[in-house]
Write an enzyme that holds these catalytic residues in place. Structure first.
Site, PDB file in Angstrom:
ATOM      1  N   CYS A  98       0.786  -1.381   0.087  1.00 28.17           N
ATOM      2  CA  CYS A  98       0.019   0.012  -0.016  1.00 28.17           C
ATOM      3  C   CYS A  98       0.768   1.195  -0.157  1.00 28.17           C
ATOM      4  O   CYS A  98       0.406   2.492  -0.319  1.00 28.17           O
ATOM      5  CB  CYS A  98      -0.831   0.172   1.236  1.00 28.17           C
ATOM      6  N   HIS A 143      -8.940   2.683  -3.221  1.00 23.22           N
ATOM      7  CA  HIS A 143      -7.377   2.645  -2.941  1.00 23.22           C
ATOM      8  C   HIS A 143      -6.690   1.771  -3.855  1.00 23.22           C
ATOM      9  O   HIS A 143      -6.453   0.616  -4.117  1.00 23.22           O
ATOM     10  CB  HIS A 143      -7.297   1.850  -1.613  1.00 23.22           C
ATOM     11  N   CYS A 196      -1.436   2.472   6.566  1.00 28.04           N
ATOM     12  CA  CYS A 196      -1.084   1.293   7.143  1.00 28.04           C
ATOM     13  C   CYS A 196      -0.639   0.307   5.768  1.00 28.04           C
ATOM     14  O   CYS A 196      -0.981   0.765   4.737  1.00 28.04           O
ATOM     15  CB  CYS A 196      -2.455   0.559   7.648  1.00 28.04           C
TER      16      CYS A 196
END
Length: 437
Positions: free
Chosen positions: A98, A394, A424
């Site tokens: 991420c 995302h 995160c």
């Protein structure tokens, strides 16, 4: 322990002088036929063009990407060349799940800060619509035998053994969103946080509703206009997408309540509605030696004052922001209350709410962080004021740069001096960046 990168300890300051992103679109919608390469080209080309920058003055291109396409190894190099950056300018791709795009920014900061470079194009790209379906071992063995079998009898025997179930694919996207160490997918880790912190389904749905409401309000106010580049759609280039697809105007708490738990169907509280959608998109930023930017009369969106990456428990990966933010603020010698604008990626409503509670918890900060007091309160009026990933989505390899860009532009609009972007990271990590204007 990995130390934080702090600008005042470097030889040169790093300025963000341009930034742009494509619209973010829920996977399987308008950008489904656009490759990660196509999206990246659009973002890189526009970011450079907005500066009227001689492309030969770019020292290097670094982009994040989590799902490398089979036909674009080192996708950053492919994008760089196709965006018109000269062949003599090197490029490489980074992957930190991420935080891949944040890793790209970090690479740029380290090279400019040390004097190795003066101008870097960084960011990330992801087409989650185009994550592949993978054949299992039986089907791969069948293809291998048909291609390389010694004789016809061997090939026929293998065909006789064929079973239709061999055609059932492995979904690469689901594999990628599952942590092999804990054995949990990302949604299951969010369920753990919801239980740890006693976060109810009602709280999660209310947070999700607010994310949509804030995002829609920002869209209508034109707050995303400066950061979004309209994209011509592949394969026919006959249509242009200019807005995000994901935020829902008119989203209601009643609609969210109707959704069933997705990751723990019997006892869970995390649903598709209070989680971020799987999404396509790309982001590009131009970083420059601050002294050079000033000498050339460039508009500086902000400077990168510090960043850090930290590890945490994989099955509680959603707590990454508190670990990384604590280390960064301690390294910078500042308090959370000194920060005006905060962008914290909304992987799941439960994950953001868990961080809000942990940041403000003295006992959590003493036990988990070894601090003497709580980190501080993540106030709603400073946190994700224009919505977040529950609405926007995302795209894994690009989100980190989106957070930095969105934060800088909100700081500019609100005339605020200091911003934090944090998220995160699947596998149990956290990242945090501190910017100033």
């Amino acid at each position: 322990m990995l130390n934080a990168w702090v600008a005042k300890k470097q030889n040169h300051k790093v300025a963000v002088v341009a930034g742009v992103r494509t619209p973010f679109a829920k996977a399987g919608t308008k950008l489904k036929d656009c490759s990660a390469v196509h999206l990246g080209i659009a973002a890189v080309r526009e970011a450079v063009a907005r500066l009227d920058l001689d492309r030969s003055s770019v020292d290097e291109v670094v982009l994040g990407n989590a799902g490398t396409p089979a036909d674009a190894a080192n996708i950053s190099r492919v994008i760089s060349l196709r965006a018109g950056v000269p062949e003599g300018v090197p490029a490489y791709t980074v992957h930190r799940n991420c935080a891949s795009a944040m890793e790209a920014i970090a690479q740029g900061c380290m090279k400019i800060g040390s004097g190795l470079a003066e101008t870097m194009v960084v960011g990330g790209t992801e087409s989650m619509s185009n994550m592949p379906l993978i054949y299992g071992d039986e089907m791969k063995e069948l293809f291998a035998t048909l291609s390389y079998g010694k004789n016809s009898a061997e090939k026929i025997q293998k065909l006789v053994e064929f079973r239709p179930k061999w055609l059932s694919p492995v979904v690469a996207l689901m594999e990628g969103l599952t942590d092999p160490v804990s054995g949990l997918n990302m949604g299951q880790t969010a369920e753990i946080l919801a239980r740890d912190f006693g976060i109810s389904r009602e709280e999660q749905d209310a947070f999700a509703l607010r994310s949509h409401q804030r995002t829609i309000a920002a869209q209508k106010a034109g707050k995303f206009d400066e950061e979004i580049l309209p994209v011509t759609l592949e394969p026919n280039y006959a249509e242009v997408l200019a807005t995000d697809i994901g935020p829902r105007d008119g989203q209601s708490i009643e609609a969210l309540r109707k959704l069933k738990p997705f990751f723990d169907k019997e006892n869970g509280t995390v649903t598709a509605g209070n989680s971020c959608p799987v999404t396509d998109g790309a982001v590009a930023l131009v970083l420059m030696n601050a002294e050079k930017a000033k000498s050339e009369g460039r508009q500086i969106l902000g400077t990168i004052e510090g960043f850090t990456f930290t590890g945490c428990e994989p099955k509680r990966m959603g707590m990454g922001p508190i670990y990384s933010t604590a280390r960064l603020l301690d390294s910078m010698g500042i308090e959370l209350s000194d920060i005006d604008v905060i962008e914290l990626n909304e992987a799941f409503a439960a994950q953001v709410l868990a961080n809000q509670r942990a940041f403000a918890s003295k006992s959590y900060c003493i036990e988990k962080l070894g601090r003497k007091k709580e980190l501080g309160e993540l106030k709603d009026d400073r946190l994700n004021v224009n919505g977040g990933a529950v609405a926007l989505g995302h795209p894994v390899g690009a989100t980190g740069a989106r957070l930095v860009l969105t934060c800088l532009l909100e700081m500019k609009r609100a005339n605020q001096g200091r911003g934090l972007a944090t998220l995160c990271i699947g596998g149990g990590q956290g990242a945090a960046f501190l910017m100033e204007r």
